[in-house]
Design a protein around this motif. Structure first.
Motif, PDB file in Angstrom:
ATOM      1  N   ALA A  20      -6.310 -57.876 -13.606  1.00  0.00           N
ATOM      2  CA  ALA A  20      -6.606 -57.475 -12.234  1.00  0.00           C
ATOM      3  C   ALA A  20      -5.912 -58.401 -11.227  1.00  0.00           C
ATOM      4  O   ALA A  20      -5.387 -57.941 -10.197  1.00  0.00           O
ATOM      5  CB  ALA A  20      -8.113 -57.482 -12.004  1.00  0.00           C
ATOM      6  N   TYR A  21      -5.894 -59.695 -11.532  1.00  0.00           N
ATOM      7  CA  TYR A  21      -5.260 -60.654 -10.618  1.00  0.00           C
ATOM      8  C   TYR A  21      -3.757 -60.390 -10.503  1.00  0.00           C
ATOM      9  O   TYR A  21      -3.208 -60.308  -9.390  1.00  0.00           O
ATOM     10  CB  TYR A  21      -5.516 -62.076 -11.111  1.00  0.00           C
ATOM     11  CG  TYR A  21      -4.751 -63.126 -10.336  1.00  0.00           C
ATOM     12  CD1 TYR A  21      -5.182 -63.541  -9.079  1.00  0.00           C
ATOM     13  CD2 TYR A  21      -3.585 -63.685 -10.861  1.00  0.00           C
ATOM     14  CE1 TYR A  21      -4.473 -64.501  -8.363  1.00  0.00           C
ATOM     15  CE2 TYR A  21      -2.876 -64.634 -10.156  1.00  0.00           C
ATOM     16  CZ  TYR A  21      -3.322 -65.040  -8.905  1.00  0.00           C
ATOM     17  OH  TYR A  21      -2.610 -65.970  -8.202  1.00  0.00           O
ATOM     18  N   GLN A  34      -1.246 -59.103  -7.428  1.00  0.00           N
ATOM     19  CA  GLN A  34      -0.025 -59.808  -7.024  1.00  0.00           C
ATOM     20  C   GLN A  34       1.180 -58.880  -7.053  1.00  0.00           C
ATOM     21  O   GLN A  34       2.041 -58.931  -6.166  1.00  0.00           O
ATOM     22  CB  GLN A  34       0.204 -61.006  -7.963  1.00  0.00           C
ATOM     23  CG  GLN A  34      -0.857 -62.084  -7.880  1.00  0.00           C
ATOM     24  CD  GLN A  34      -0.860 -62.785  -6.541  1.00  0.00           C
ATOM     25  OE1 GLN A  34       0.179 -63.154  -6.012  1.00  0.00           O
ATOM     26  NE2 GLN A  34      -2.051 -62.963  -5.974  1.00  0.00           N
ATOM     27  N   TRP A  35       1.242 -58.026  -8.072  1.00  0.00           N
ATOM     28  CA  TRP A  35       2.370 -57.098  -8.200  1.00  0.00           C
ATOM     29  C   TRP A  35       2.364 -56.056  -7.082  1.00  0.00           C
ATOM     30  O   TRP A  35       3.419 -55.639  -6.597  1.00  0.00           O
ATOM     31  CB  TRP A  35       2.308 -56.413  -9.571  1.00  0.00           C
ATOM     32  CG  TRP A  35       3.371 -55.383  -9.786  1.00  0.00           C
ATOM     33  CD1 TRP A  35       4.697 -55.598 -10.040  1.00  0.00           C
ATOM     34  CD2 TRP A  35       3.192 -53.960  -9.759  1.00  0.00           C
ATOM     35  NE1 TRP A  35       5.349 -54.407 -10.180  1.00  0.00           N
ATOM     36  CE2 TRP A  35       4.457 -53.385 -10.007  1.00  0.00           C
ATOM     37  CE3 TRP A  35       2.096 -53.133  -9.555  1.00  0.00           C
ATOM     38  CZ2 TRP A  35       4.643 -52.008 -10.065  1.00  0.00           C
ATOM     39  CZ3 TRP A  35       2.277 -51.766  -9.607  1.00  0.00           C
ATOM     40  CH2 TRP A  35       3.538 -51.209  -9.864  1.00  0.00           C
ATOM     41  N   VAL A  48       5.387 -54.148  -4.434  1.00  0.00           N
ATOM     42  CA  VAL A  48       5.800 -52.886  -5.040  1.00  0.00           C
ATOM     43  C   VAL A  48       6.665 -52.106  -4.045  1.00  0.00           C
ATOM     44  O   VAL A  48       6.336 -51.996  -2.862  1.00  0.00           O
ATOM     45  CB  VAL A  48       4.565 -52.057  -5.462  1.00  0.00           C
ATOM     46  CG1 VAL A  48       3.721 -51.669  -4.262  1.00  0.00           C
ATOM     47  CG2 VAL A  48       4.990 -50.814  -6.238  1.00  0.00           C
ATOM     48  N   PRO A  49       7.806 -51.564  -4.465  1.00  0.00           N
ATOM     49  CA  PRO A  49       8.669 -50.813  -3.541  1.00  0.00           C
ATOM     50  C   PRO A  49       8.061 -49.461  -3.182  1.00  0.00           C
ATOM     51  O   PRO A  49       7.302 -48.873  -3.954  1.00  0.00           O
ATOM     52  CB  PRO A  49       9.966 -50.649  -4.346  1.00  0.00           C
ATOM     53  CG  PRO A  49       9.555 -50.743  -5.778  1.00  0.00           C
ATOM     54  CD  PRO A  49       8.391 -51.700  -5.805  1.00  0.00           C
ATOM     55  N   GLU A  50       8.409 -48.958  -1.998  1.00  0.00           N
ATOM     56  CA  GLU A  50       7.874 -47.681  -1.540  1.00  0.00           C
ATOM     57  C   GLU A  50       8.382 -46.505  -2.375  1.00  0.00           C
ATOM     58  O   GLU A  50       7.777 -45.436  -2.363  1.00  0.00           O
ATOM     59  CB  GLU A  50       8.231 -47.466  -0.070  1.00  0.00           C
ATOM     60  CG  GLU A  50       7.572 -48.469   0.871  1.00  0.00           C
ATOM     61  CD  GLU A  50       7.894 -48.177   2.325  1.00  0.00           C
ATOM     62  OE1 GLU A  50       8.665 -47.209   2.578  1.00  0.00           O
ATOM     63  OE2 GLU A  50       7.391 -48.898   3.202  1.00  0.00           O
ATOM     64  N   PHE A  53      -5.532 -46.613 -11.109  1.00  0.00           N
ATOM     65  CA  PHE A  53      -4.396 -46.209 -10.283  1.00  0.00           C
ATOM     66  C   PHE A  53      -4.703 -46.264  -8.784  1.00  0.00           C
ATOM     67  O   PHE A  53      -3.766 -46.251  -7.971  1.00  0.00           O
ATOM     68  CB  PHE A  53      -3.965 -44.778 -10.639  1.00  0.00           C
ATOM     69  CG  PHE A  53      -3.142 -44.680 -11.883  1.00  0.00           C
ATOM     70  CD1 PHE A  53      -1.937 -45.366 -11.991  1.00  0.00           C
ATOM     71  CD2 PHE A  53      -3.557 -43.891 -12.940  1.00  0.00           C
ATOM     72  CE1 PHE A  53      -1.169 -45.276 -13.144  1.00  0.00           C
ATOM     73  CE2 PHE A  53      -2.798 -43.791 -14.096  1.00  0.00           C
ATOM     74  CZ  PHE A  53      -1.600 -44.486 -14.202  1.00  0.00           C
ATOM     75  N   THR A  54      -5.967 -46.313  -8.391  1.00  0.00           N
ATOM     76  CA  THR A  54      -6.347 -46.201  -6.986  1.00  0.00           C
ATOM     77  C   THR A  54      -5.669 -47.230  -6.077  1.00  0.00           C
ATOM     78  O   THR A  54      -5.123 -46.863  -5.022  1.00  0.00           O
ATOM     79  CB  THR A  54      -7.880 -46.279  -6.843  1.00  0.00           C
ATOM     80  OG1 THR A  54      -8.467 -45.129  -7.464  1.00  0.00           O
ATOM     81  CG2 THR A  54      -8.285 -46.322  -5.383  1.00  0.00           C
ATOM     82  N   PRO A  55      -5.657 -48.545  -6.406  1.00  0.00           N
ATOM     83  CA  PRO A  55      -4.993 -49.500  -5.491  1.00  0.00           C
ATOM     84  C   PRO A  55      -3.511 -49.190  -5.292  1.00  0.00           C
ATOM     85  O   PRO A  55      -3.014 -49.267  -4.155  1.00  0.00           O
ATOM     86  CB  PRO A  55      -5.187 -50.857  -6.213  1.00  0.00           C
ATOM     87  CG  PRO A  55      -6.365 -50.656  -7.093  1.00  0.00           C
ATOM     88  CD  PRO A  55      -6.303 -49.240  -7.545  1.00  0.00           C
TER      89      PRO A  55
END
Length: 406
Positions: A42-43, A47-48, A52-54, A120-122
């Motif tokens: 989760a941590y 951070q990733w 993350v690119p659009e 997947f929600t975040p």
């Protein structure tokens, strides 16, 4: 016979079996490792997400993963071999029984859909900022509704013995489910409706052309239920002894020759030869070792920080050693093992050697991989920590566990 009561009895027996083995599988050590793994995952996931690119294709990833979960919809029946005789005469009165089976299958499979949607929600909200929590609940409700249709489609098709037809049905439903989730993620409800009508049409065709025309293929349904039960037993057997497990050895002649060639042909190597062949030919251990190796490589590559890579590498090294301690009791039910004119100490020594070599080989593979994902200094740090951990784990923890199992 009250088929509803029959279901309750078998369901109760199933839950007792699950709780007994799950309690043994998730003992203190493995539970701690899983909690640490989830927390660390989760941590690093958080951070990733910050970078993350659009253009990241979250819609297609969600479509494939959730589509697979929707298409894979086996119905639990809890049928047993004797049912071919004792339930055959009341086949037309099994509707309450199968209704309960479909409801149970829906609850279990909907749980996994909810878990993956939650994961997947975040990422989804990061790339789709206009989406709110209410829409996620609507999405979950639609997915559960489509899961019901998939379960019915599979159950209707289970009445046929044609494997090619079942495979074709799986491909068609998978394609429709993937597209349905893709349109749902992108809020294109017109196409979602079209895909929903298509999957309902597949279920209706299965009902009209297969279910209405055939009786229950008892032997096929019992074989599928037994396969699901044995799959759970194989997973449980990695942590505890499962007396009901039916083991089917694999040949794997080339690997066996490669592994056994350096082993001396003398009495002191009896159990070394036995346990090394058991590891290769058993359907449990070799595949599990490869999967753990693949998972370790994946997380080392995915986690951005070096110390995070190091934590995951050591954690999976512990899981690798822990999972294969149960090989000591793999031949527990074979009486002729006790007739070997070989001291028991050699048996324990053989298991020690196997676990040490498995962990040592993993350290070597990951040492090379660390050179590519980090640098030589990082690889040396991991190699030193991994080797020290392997020696301590093998000399203290494994020795203690085997002593208790003896």
């Amino acid at each position: 016979m009250d088929t509803n009561q029959l279901w309750k009895e078998r369901f109760s027996h199933h839950i007792k079996m699950l709780s007994r083995y799950l309690r043994l599988m998730f003992n203190d050590h493995l539970a701690f490792a899983l909690i640490f793994f989830v927390a660390a995952g989760a941590y690093f996931y958080q951070q990733w997400l910050e970078g993350v690119p659009e253009t990241f294709p979250v819609d297609w990833i969600m479509a494939v993963v959730l589509g697979l979960l929707l298409a894979h919809s086996p119905v639990r029946t809890f049928f047993k071999e004797a049912d071919m005789v004792f339930l055959l005469s009341i086949e037309n009165r099994l509707k309450p029984y199968m209704r309960n089976g479909i409801i149970y299958s829906l609850v279990i499979q909907a749980y996994w859909i909810a878990i993956f949607l939650f994961v997947f929600t975040p990422l989804y909200l990061k790339l789709y900022p206009d989406i709110n929590a209410k829409y996620l609940l609507i999405m979950l409700g639609i997915l559960i509704g489509i899961k019901v249709v998939n379960l019915l489609a599979v159950w209707f098709l289970d009445q046929t013995r044609d494997r090619r037809l079942q495979f074709l049905d799986l491909l068609v439903r998978l394609a429709i489910n993937v597209m349905l989730v893709y349109f749902l993620v992108n809020s294109e409800f017109v196409y979602v409706s079209i895909a929903a009508f298509l999957i309902i049409g597949v279920a209706f065709l299965n009902y009209w052309n297969i279910f209405k025309q055939n009786s229950l293929p008892w032997d096929v349904l019992i074989e599928k239920e037994e396969a699901r039960l044995q799959l759970f037993y194989r997973m449980a057997n990695l942590s505890t002894d499962v007396p009901d497990l039916k083991r089917k050895p694999k040949k794997r002649h080339a690997i066996v020759r490669l592994i056994t060639k350096p082993i001396k042909f003398d009495q002191s190597s009896t159990f070394v030869y036995l346990y090394f062949i058991t590891f290769i030919r058993s359907g449990d251990y070799f595949g599990m070792y490869l999967r753990l190796m693949g998972l370790t490589v994946f997380f080392i590559y995915w986690v951005p920080l070096f110390w995070g890579k190091l934590i995951f590498a050591v954690l999976f090294l512990f899981v690798t050693g822990f999972q294969f301690i149960t090989i000591y009791n793999h031949h527990k039910t074979l009486d002729w093992i006790q007739l070997y004119p070989v001291p028991e100490t050699l048996r324990r020594k053989a298991v020690h050697q196997l676990i040490f070599l498995l962990m040592f080989f993993k350290v070597i593979v990951l040492f090379v991989f660390f050179i590519f994902v980090s640098d030589l200094i990082g690889a040396v740090i991991y190699g030193g920590i991994g080797l020290a951990f392997t020696l301590m784990f093998e000399n203290f923890y494994v020795k203690s566990r085997i002593r208790k199992m003896s």
